[in-house]
Scaffold this active site. Structure first.
Site, mmCIF file in Angstrom:
data_model
loop_
_atom_site.group_PDB
_atom_site.id
_atom_site.type_symbol
_atom_site.label_atom_id
_atom_site.label_comp_id
_atom_site.label_asym_id
_atom_site.label_seq_id
_atom_site.Cartn_x
_atom_site.Cartn_y
_atom_site.Cartn_z
ATOM 1 C CG HIS A 250 -24.757 -11.201 -7.337
ATOM 2 N ND1 HIS A 250 -24.422 -12.214 -6.461
ATOM 3 C CD2 HIS A 250 -26.000 -10.791 -6.967
ATOM 4 C CE1 HIS A 250 -25.402 -12.397 -5.597
ATOM 5 N NE2 HIS A 250 -26.376 -11.550 -5.881
ATOM 6 C CB SER B 142 -29.099 -12.924 -4.894
ATOM 7 O OG SER B 142 -28.444 -11.955 -4.115
ATOM 8 C CG ASP C 19 -21.113 -12.625 -6.888
ATOM 9 O OD1 ASP C 19 -21.051 -11.430 -6.558
ATOM 10 O OD2 ASP C 19 -22.105 -13.347 -6.674
#
Length: 747
Positions: free
Chosen positions: A669, A430, A636
């Site tokens: 995610h 991320s 995501d």
């Protein structure tokens, strides 16, 4: 002589020796004024000159830092202010100051390469400051589209401290109000799922039976219970919960747990490492702008001797020094492990890689034969700086750029220093991928690429997903930078979250943390081990700056541009180019248009406007960029990983070699690090990709299960993403895109 001149001359007493007549006197007065504005403490209160600004040094052409009289370092200041200080110092001393080449604002205005133009688009201004008040120090409302200028805060004064107190007071109440609204929203949206859950229970149905890993969850829960009981009887002998394959775990008994019993829900990576037979030591790392950040080393206590505390302290701001040393092991004849650095995501710490027992990516890689290091960004759980304190606004004047060009190189340098290697493997999740993408850009810190064998990006965050359009994110995008600071302050972003973390019991905080973050980021625990969910939220949130969150969510940064290194207009231009190219490709091959594809205008004028630019003309990276490997979560909503893959496949990044790519369609995610099958679907591949790209295979230990893994070779001898990816994925079993996978959820 007036009072202003008198004070200016008195301020020069702590500056370098200077001539006292003529033009030099005027330069000395100006230099004293400028030094006063950039000093740690006001020169008139600095008797020995240790806290007075002496000169600016450039870490990159866009990142000056201030050096004080005692060698201390202050975080970056606006380029114009740094240049002015150095120019006046040179004029006073008559000698050139130490400045790196081209250390001035770049001349071009295009932001395709992520550079900071001298005159931003849309009428913005370069980063300049005012003197005196914080209000004047604030950047203009119309800032640079990709990396807005940060505010300049001078040394402590009555005026500055009062204004800081005002911002802290307003933000305390307003940010808690904002957090309260979010918590209420999370509670409200939980009503329907809770009602369904209760209904299934009262009708004698098990709502958990619908979860994809229900049987595996039951099995792991039973094993944990048995191990807790065995630990209490003081005869625990742990074996891995999940055996991915016999070859990988044939030596599983060598890891004897040093902790056990019921989970204490502790914010302590070492505690969870000891529960699986490993351990952790903490190193302190100093960045080039003076921040002290933490680096966690995961190791096997049966084969590694931890460093004494004195050797784990911060070494100083210099990075990539020539001094090297090898890790101490209890088996000197055994080859060392190849080092891997792991960087965490937004509002998290590197403990996120350590929450799933043996299915944690960090512990898995360590047991498979890698030397695992977990890097934490600035501030984290305990904000530290060599000079600044928590209450100083300069402690919080940073965003994603500083995390990329300062924190990541410092962490990389320390790992290489401790291990004696020249390169390491890098794994990021991320926001960790964002700071790496930024740092490696050709106008940022591309030399960092020479220290990385391969960059493994999990849920890569370069383009925004549809979640950015949610109402609460729109609100943060609509307000002006000044209003953002009134609501969220100029220090840490909603620090009350960390206060709640310390006050609430771990189980309650874990439950609340999940509900709130699930509401904000639209993810679920469907694929996680629910028995460990509370543990996952013990390592979040952490301290981040309000400026950093403004970069992510403010009205002129990522939330608006929807990309980390390109503007909205450039994205639209790329879309138009791709649409027109697809149309002409279909026309040339007499193929029908795909569903939803329209016919663009075909006039020669439009075609000239949207035809693809020369290969690499809008590239973010140059030849120094390391190979990339990407694992994209197909479900995501937070980021758009597919768009990044498309960029590489389209040839817009000719220097980027994509050695591996995979889209896991059902993953959200956080599933790439927390899903119960993440080791099988991501971890194993990460292990193999690291080994394929290792540059010292003859000098290091072969990871378990990688005995037959060959070195990655680009048959075309160049980057180009798409061709390299397709060829590599097609040659290996199990490496195909997961859009074609149909795996059973029970293992």
């Amino acid at each position: 002589m007036d009072d202003a001149t008198h004070h200016s001359e008195s301020d020069t007493s702590n500056s370098p020796e200077i001539p006292s007549t003529g033009a030099a006197t005027v330069a000395a007065i100006k230099y004293a004024h400028q030094a006063k504005k950039l000093s740690f403490v006001a020169p008139r209160h600095d008797k020995d000159g240790s806290g007075t600004a002496i000169q600016a040094e450039y870490v990159t052409p866009q990142d000056p830092i201030i050096v004080t009289g005692n060698g201390g370092r202050l975080p970056g200041v606006p380029l114009a202010e740094a240049e002015k200080l150095n120019a006046l110092k040179e004029e006073v001393e008559g000698e050139p100051t130490k400045v790196i080449q081209d250390a001035s604002p770049t001349k071009n205005t295009g932001s395709e390469n992520g550079s900071m133009p001298a005159t931003p688009k849309g009428g913005g201004t370069i980063q300049r400051s005012g003197e005196g008040s914080l209000r004047k120090a604030m950047p203009p409302s119309r800032t640079h589209t990709l990396f807005p200028p940060l505010p300049l805060y001078g040394p402590s004064s009555i005026t500055r401290d009062l204004q800081c107190l005002t911002f802290r007071t307003t933000s305390f109440f307003l940010s808690i109000g904002f957090l309260g609204i979010v918590v209420l929203g999370a509670a409200f949206t939980s009503i329907i799922p809770l009602t369904k859950h209760v209904w299934l229970r009262i009708t004698f149905r098990n709502p958990d039976a619908r979860r994809p890993f229900y049987q595996e969850e039951k099995r792991r829960k039973r094993i944990r219970k048995e191990e807790e009981q065995a630990w209490k009887r003081k005869r625990s002998k742990r074996s891995p919960i999940t055996k991915a394959d016999d070859n990988e775990n044939e030596a599983g008994d060598e890891f004897e747990p040093a902790e056990g019993g019921p989970d204490l829900l502790s914010c302590d990576v070492g505690y969870y490492a000891r529960r699986v037979g490993l351990d952790m030591e903490e190193f302190k790392v100093e960045t080039e702008d003076g921040f002290i950040i933490t680096l966690w080393h995961i190791y096997n206590p049966f084969e590694y001797t931890p460093r004494p505390p004195a050797e784990r302290k911060a070494r100083g701001p210099e990075i990539f020094t020539n001094s090297k040393q090898a890790l101490l092991t209890t088996h000197p004849a055994q080859k060392p492990k190849f080092p891997v650095l792991m960087i965490h995501g937004l509002l998290q710490s590197a403990g996120a890689y350590c929450t799933n027992d043996d299915s944690s990516l960090a512990f898995y890689l360590c047991k498979q034969g890698y030397d695992v290091w977990l890097g934490n960004n600035r501030c984290g759980f305990k904000p530290e700086h060599t000079l600044l304190s928590y209450s100083d606004p300069r402690m919080w004047a940073w965003n994603i750029r500083q995390m990329g060009v300062m924190d990541l190189p410092a962490l990389t340098s320390r790992v290489l220093y401790q291990t004696g290697f020249e390169k390491l493997g890098l794994i990021c999740h991320s926001q960790g991928t964002t700071q790496t993408f930024v740092a490696l850009a050709k106008e940022q810190r591309p030399d960092l690429g020479d220290k990385i064998t391969v960059f493994c990006a999990l849920a890569p965050a370069a383009y925004a997903g549809p979640l950015i359009g949610k109402a609460y994110f729109k609100f943060m995008r609509m307000i002006s930078p000044s209003m953002f600071r009134i609501i969220f302050g100029i220090h840490a972003f909603i620090p009350f979250m960390m206060t709640m973390h310390s006050w609430l019991p771990g189980k309650l905080f874990g439950a609340m943390g999940y509900r709130v973050f699930s509401f904000l980021f639209n993810w679920s625990d469907e694929r996680w081990d629910r028995g460990l969910r509370d543990r996952m939220f013990q390592f979040a949130p952490v301290y981040v700056s309000a400026e950093s969150m403004r970069w992510w969510l403010g009205r002129e940064c990522f939330a608006k541009q929807k990309c980390i290194l390109a503007t909205k207009e450039e994205r639209q231009q790329e879309d138009a180019e791709d649409a027109l190219e697809d149309y002409y490709n279909h026309s040339a091959n007499n193929l029908p248009l795909s569903e939803g594809q329209s016919c663009p205008r075909r006039s020669s004028e439009v075609r000239r406007k949207h035809e693809r630019k020369p290969r690499g003309s809008t590239a973010w990276y140059n030849e120094k960029v390391p190979p990339f490997a990407l694992w994209v979560a197909g479900s995501d909503d937070l980021v758009d990983g597919r768009r990044l893959l498309k960029r590489f496949e389209s040839g817009r990044e000719p220097h980027v070699k994509v050695v591996h790519s995979k889209v896991v369609e059902e993953y959200e995610h956080l599933d790439v690090i927390w899903a119960m099958d993440s080791i099988e679907r991501v971890g194993r591949e990460v292990k193999e990709v690291l080994w394929r790209n290792c540059d010292v295979r003859d000098r290091v230990r072969v990871p378990r299960g990688c005995e037959d893994v060959e070195v990655w070779r680009d048959s075309k001898g160049e980057g180009g993403g798409g061709d390299a990816v397709a060829e590599k994925e097609g040659d290996e079993e199990g490496q195909t895109s997961s859009s074609d996978e149909r795996e059973s959820p029970e293992r």
